[in-house]
Write a protein that holds these residues in place. Structure first.
Motif, PDB file in Angstrom:
ATOM      1  N   GLY A 190       0.916  -1.243   0.048  1.00 20.81           N
ATOM      2  CA  GLY A 190      -0.047   0.110   0.052  1.00 20.81           C
ATOM      3  C   GLY A 190       0.852   1.296  -0.040  1.00 20.81           C
ATOM      4  N   ALA A 191       1.922   1.125   0.980  1.00 22.02           N
ATOM      5  CA  ALA A 191       2.671   2.340   1.145  1.00 22.02           C
ATOM      6  C   ALA A 191       3.505   2.668  -0.487  1.00 22.02           C
ATOM      7  CB  ALA A 191       3.789   2.439   2.099  1.00 22.02           C
ATOM      8  N   LEU A 192       4.008   1.757  -0.994  1.00 27.46           N
ATOM      9  CA  LEU A 192       4.738   1.757  -2.400  1.00 27.46           C
ATOM     10  C   LEU A 192       3.869   2.265  -3.363  1.00 27.46           C
ATOM     11  CD1 LEU A 192       7.158  -1.103  -2.479  1.00 27.46           C
ATOM     12  CD2 LEU A 192       7.738   1.136  -2.332  1.00 27.46           C
ATOM     13  N   LEU A 193       2.638   1.819  -3.389  1.00 26.24           N
ATOM     14  CA  LEU A 193       1.630   2.084  -4.641  1.00 26.24           C
ATOM     15  C   LEU A 193       1.111   3.599  -4.382  1.00 26.24           C
ATOM     16  CD1 LEU A 193      -1.026  -0.794  -5.100  1.00 26.24           C
ATOM     17  CD2 LEU A 193       0.481   0.071  -6.740  1.00 26.24           C
TER      18      LEU A 193
ATOM     19  N   LEU B   9      13.119  -0.863  -2.360  1.00 27.74           N
ATOM     20  CA  LEU B   9      12.238  -0.348  -1.429  1.00 27.74           C
ATOM     21  C   LEU B   9      11.248  -1.355  -0.739  1.00 27.74           C
ATOM     22  CD1 LEU B   9      10.970   3.046  -2.875  1.00 27.74           C
ATOM     23  CD2 LEU B   9      11.972   2.810  -0.510  1.00 27.74           C
ATOM     24  N   PHE B  10      10.518  -2.214  -1.642  1.00 26.87           N
ATOM     25  CA  PHE B  10       9.757  -3.190  -1.000  1.00 26.87           C
ATOM     26  C   PHE B  10      10.324  -4.127  -0.145  1.00 26.87           C
ATOM     27  CE2 PHE B  10       7.604  -7.223  -0.905  1.00 26.87           C
ATOM     28  CZ  PHE B  10       6.384  -6.616  -0.833  1.00 26.87           C
ATOM     29  N   LEU B  11      11.776  -4.438  -0.355  1.00 23.19           N
ATOM     30  CA  LEU B  11      12.321  -5.409   0.660  1.00 23.19           C
ATOM     31  C   LEU B  11      12.670  -4.598   2.028  1.00 23.19           C
ATOM     32  CD1 LEU B  11      14.852  -7.614  -1.489  1.00 23.19           C
ATOM     33  CD2 LEU B  11      13.129  -8.259   0.028  1.00 23.19           C
ATOM     34  N   LEU B  12      13.162  -3.478   1.749  1.00 25.92           N
ATOM     35  CA  LEU B  12      13.713  -2.697   3.126  1.00 25.92           C
ATOM     36  C   LEU B  12      12.423  -2.430   3.807  1.00 25.92           C
ATOM     37  CD1 LEU B  12      16.005   0.053   2.263  1.00 25.92           C
ATOM     38  CD2 LEU B  12      16.377  -1.827   3.686  1.00 25.92           C
ATOM     39  N   ARG B  13      11.336  -1.903   3.340  1.00 21.98           N
ATOM     40  CA  ARG B  13       9.904  -1.592   4.018  1.00 21.98           C
ATOM     41  C   ARG B  13       9.382  -2.719   4.567  1.00 21.98           C
ATOM     42  NH1 ARG B  13       9.897   2.215   6.512  1.00 21.98           N
ATOM     43  NH2 ARG B  13       8.038   1.349   7.222  1.00 21.98           N
ATOM     44  N   PHE B  14       9.459  -3.930   3.646  1.00 20.50           N
ATOM     45  CA  PHE B  14       8.968  -5.209   4.153  1.00 20.50           C
ATOM     46  C   PHE B  14       9.670  -5.606   5.655  1.00 20.50           C
ATOM     47  CE2 PHE B  14       8.923  -9.767   4.572  1.00 20.50           C
ATOM     48  CZ  PHE B  14       7.508 -10.232   4.190  1.00 20.50           C
ATOM     49  N   ILE B  15      10.964  -5.306   5.694  1.00 20.15           N
ATOM     50  CA  ILE B  15      11.619  -5.725   6.763  1.00 20.15           C
ATOM     51  C   ILE B  15      11.291  -4.835   7.945  1.00 20.15           C
ATOM     52  CG2 ILE B  15      13.690  -5.626   7.930  1.00 20.15           C
ATOM     53  CD1 ILE B  15      14.907  -6.671   5.309  1.00 20.15           C
ATOM     54  N   TRP B  16      11.139  -3.415   7.729  1.00 24.81           N
ATOM     55  CA  TRP B  16      10.896  -2.492   8.634  1.00 24.81           C
ATOM     56  C   TRP B  16       9.322  -2.535   9.042  1.00 24.81           C
ATOM     57  CZ3 TRP B  16      13.036  -0.504  12.246  1.00 24.81           C
ATOM     58  CH2 TRP B  16      14.442  -0.562  12.245  1.00 24.81           C
TER      59      TRP B  16
END
Lengths: 425, 408
Positions: free
Chosen positions: A216-219, A352-359
């Motif tokens: 959602g944040a990425l979209l 970004l997806f991987l980083l945000r995924f982890i966070w």
């Protein structure tokens, strides 16, 4: 032949390694010196605690065990002592401060006035000089031990002016095992965590929340970045505004959204019913099935600015040649976006997806403040809190934290394997 | 021509609906007027409005005239559809407001459609132009959407702090404040927070904790970052990689052991405990951001300094640090914001209200005995410094954010 060559190079290397000149050595020493505060801080507050968390996860330890068990003692003095030969009946009541741990070698001493003689049938106490010393032995959790002694007053007591026996407080000492450092281990914590029917649900919620929040944040970020590509008056202000959700303190925005989404007096429900979108008020944060999507939406709302910043920065650094060439060839705007812009953004978006995924996976504050993990929003991180502090079982909480740690290790391995070097942040 | 007409009808309907909802809600939220929403009528009125706008091009080449024609058609249809009461009130009761709101609705709806079709021959739309119209419309909707979802909560936060619990419960859409009540009454929540809840002290403590965190973090990470980016030593590459890993360790994994150990050492309910934890969690981010910056500085400058007889530390002090002041400032602000906003450790560690940080203090207001406006006033107090710093140093910080915002 090849073998000897290999040996020779190895020997050379070893020699070369030993041949660190004084300048290099000084540089190395300087570097270690400069890094030492960082290393110390990280070791003390990050690495050692992570290891300690593993330790706690295999120990039967509750929140209450953190307070070391201490013996406490109070005295009660009875008897009218008017002349030599009269006696005090003194009762010492010893109890443990801890409901859970035993205390060993419990002793107490009481400083008494002069001129008293001790009669102690049980033989637990001795009187040497002014000090009464009693040995209670081991004190079970919650146990109370009474020690009764008789103290007969002699002439010396009256000569001293018949002082009050309670002038000094008795002091108790004892040894207790610190549960944190004992060598008592158990796998009950993990058994408990994995056996609980809710665990798999918690895991599932964690994954849905992480993927939903990140996506959602990425979209939203991608959309916002498209809006800001073309210069227009007020773009700077708009960009600042777009970053508000991210820079504001989480407590402020979380509580604001809680009030906005309130099922009885929330503005959101009022708007929705007024405009006729819904008939009845929606309990956004309190209803199973809806609450999870609400916290995901909150996550997307709060973190889209980050994706927006990164994607915008990347888009602005792209050359416009490709777009212009495509334009010449008659590509439509959507085609240009789909076939030219987006492929160039895939790198930054996947990073970004991987980083945000982890966070997002690590995130605790947001859900904890919004729902406290109720109504089907309990993620692994909230479960750590729930087990350790709400249910007071530190060991079980640590066990959940260990699960988080290992899942994180897997994600990080992914990150370092798949994120291209030039995108690495 | 058919394509263009369909597009016009769709856009007219969408914008008719969106503007009615947005303006209706805004009017209610700002002025407290209970404007009953005529979203559906507005949706329908948007259609003839948009069509009129498009066909007006056959009548007059003047864009303003076309615009006015579209607006007029929209307004007439809307008034007719709502039975001469576009705001739920007969036109005669509040004529000025009604006409103003009606004009705004017409102008925004028709204006948005006109912008989407700007300078485009709608009768000869090919796919390219059609997509352009759509993109214009999407962008417009996007701006409305983002502005709404961002402004709404911040507006609600601010306005709630000026209101009274009873008013809020009575009409959750009415955020208007009565300015005639006097400043004391208006700011009563804030006064209450400072007088009864000791927020002045919380602000002071938060400031001290955040500033000390910044100082400690920089003191450790500036030399560390320099060593990693400039000096050669065994294990350098491993070190710079593991720094990244370390700031991926979630705070929740650290909470239990730190809680246990700090409880035993008597550090838990103390600011010293926070001042041990905060810098340690921000040092890796800060070090990572700074080493990237140091790497970008030309090393020739430092070499020249060394040639001229400076020691290594002299070079750092005289050359590297002055050159990297902007980066250090942005790291400092970033760390300040992290420490100021920190919630988890403050919540877990601090029990005594005498040493609450601001976030911890705001959380303590979250109880059924404390009215809502107090909590929102607390939220405003904790947010304002951060937003002021952010807006003031935005350019600075955006660079910092993009460099270090892996944290988060």
């Amino acid at each position: 032949m090849a073998k000897t060559a290999a040996k020779a190079t190895e020997a050379d290397l070893a020699r070369a390694r030993r041949r660190i000149g004084p300048i290099e050595r000084r540089e190395m020493r300087l570097a270690f010196g400069m890094l030492s505060p960082t290393v110390a801080a990280v070791l003390l507050v990050v690495l050692i605690p992570v290891l300690a968390n593993f330790w706690i996860s295999v120990k039967p330890i509750e929140l209450a065990d953190l307070r070391a068990a201490k013996p406490l003692v109070r005295e009660r003095v009875q008897g009218d002592v008017l002349q030599p030969g009269d006696a005090f009946a003194v009762r010492y009541r010893v109890r443990s401060s801890s409901p859970a741990a035993e205390v060993r070698d419990v002793e107490f001493t009481h400083s008494l006035p002069p001129g008293l003689t001790l009669t102690d049938d049980a033989g637990t106490c001795t009187l040497s000089g002014p000090d009464l010393r009693c040995n209670v032995g081991t004190l079970e959790p919650r146990a109370r031990v009474d020690v009764n002694v008789t103290l007969t007053a002699g002439q010396a007591y009256f000569d001293a002016g018949s002082p009050d026996l309670r002038a000094a407080d008795p002091l108790a000492t004892g040894r207790s095992t610190n549960k944190l450092t004992s060598f008592e281990f158990t796998f009950d914590n993990f058994r408990k965590v994995f056996d609980a029917a809710e665990f798999w649900n918690v895991l599932w919620v964690s994954i849905v929340y992480t993927i939903g929040g990140t996506g959602g944040a990425l979209l939203l970020g991608l959309f916002a970045a498209q809006l800001m590509m073309v210069a227009f008056p007020g773009r700077g202000i708009m960009r600042g505004l777009f970053l508000f959700p991210y820079v504001s303190p989480v407590i402020a925005v979380a509580f604001t959204w809680i009030f906005l989404l309130d099922p009885f007096s929330g503005t959101m429900n009022a708007i929705l019913t007024k405009t006729g979108v819904t008939d009845a008020n929606i309990n956004f944060l309190g209803q199973r099935g809806i609450a999870l999507w609400t916290v995901i939406a909150f996550e997307a709302w709060r973190y889209f600015p980050l994706a927006f910043l990164f994607i915008l920065a990347r888009m602005q650094s792209l050359s416009s040649d490709l777009n212009e060439a495509a334009e010449m060839d008659g590509a439509t705007p959507f085609q240009k976006f789909w076939y030219i812009s987006l492929p160039q953004l895939v790198g930054i978006i996947s990073t970004l997806f991987l980083l945000r995924f982890i966070w997002t996976f690590n995130k605790f504050d947001d859900i904890f403040l919004l729902t406290g993990g109720a109504s089907g929003t309990r993620t692994l991180t909230v479960n750590v809190y729930e087990q350790a502090f709400a249910l007071s079982n530190l060991g079980a909480g640590a066990a959940v934290a260990v699960v988080i740690f290992f899942m994180l290790a897997v994600f990080l391995a992914f990150y370092f394997k798949f994120v291209p070097k030039e995108e690495g942040m | 021509m058919a394509r263009g007409l369909v597009l016009g009808v769709v856009l007219g309907a969408i914008w008719g609906f969106v503007t009615a909802v947005v303006i209706g809600v805004s009017v209610t939220l700002v002025f407290g007027v209970d404007a009953s929403m005529t979203a559906l009528s507005a949706l329908i009125a948007g259609i003839p409005g948009a069509v009129a706008l498009l066909f007006a091009r056959d009548i007059t080449p003047n864009a303003w005239m076309q615009f006015l024609i579209g607006m007029a058609v929209y307004a007439v249809v809307l008034v007719a559809l709502t039975g001469l009461a576009p705001l739920g009130l007969p036109l005669g009761t509040v004529p000025v407001t009604s006409v103003l709101v009606l004009a705004t609705l017409a102008a925004t709806t028709i204006g948005a459609v006109a912008l989407a079709f700007h300078k485009m021959d709608w009768k000869a739309l090919n796919r390219y132009r059609m997509e352009e119209v759509l993109i214009h419309a999407l962008k417009g909707l996007g701006f409305v959407f983002f502005t709404a979802i961002i402004l709404l909560p911040f507006y609600a936060m601010l306005m709630t702090s000026f209101k009274k619990q009873a008013e809020l419960l009575q009409n959750p859409l009415d955020y208007s404040i009565n300015l005639s009540q006097g400043l004391m009454s208006l700011f009563s929540s804030y006064i209450e927070l400072f007088v009864t809840f000791d927020f002045g002290r919380f602000i002071l403590i938060s400031t001290i904790v955040s500033v000390t965190t910044v100082i400690l973090t920089l003191a450790a990470s500036i030399p560390g970052a320099y060593a990693i980016s400039r000096l050669r030593f065994p294990g350098r590459v491993t070190f710079s990689r593991s720094i990244l890993l370390i700031y991926m360790v979630p705070a929740i994994v650290l909470v239990i052991p730190l809680y246990a150990v700090f409880s035993q050492l008597g550090l838990r309910d103390s600011l010293l405990g926070l001042l041990i934890v905060y810098p340690a969690t921000t040092i890796p981010v800060s070090l990572y951001m700074l080493q990237g910056y140091f790497r970008g500085l030309p090393s020739e400058l430092e070499e020249a300094g060394m040639m001229d007889g400076c020691t290594r530390l002299g070079v750092i002090r005289r050359i590297t640090l002055p050159l990297s002041l902007p980066a250090i400032a942005s790291v400092a602000l970033y760390v300040f914001m992290i420490a100021w906003n920190e919630f988890l450790f403050a919540f877990m560690f601090l029990d005594s209200p005498e040493i609450f940080t601001l976030s911890r203090g705001v959380v303590s207001l979250n109880s059924s005995e404390v009215p809502r406006q107090h909590l929102m006033a607390g939220a405003v107090i904790v947010t304002i410094p951060v937003l002021v710093i952010f807006l003031w140093f935005e350019r600075f910080l955006v660079t910092g954010l993009t460099a270090g915002s892996v944290k988060g």
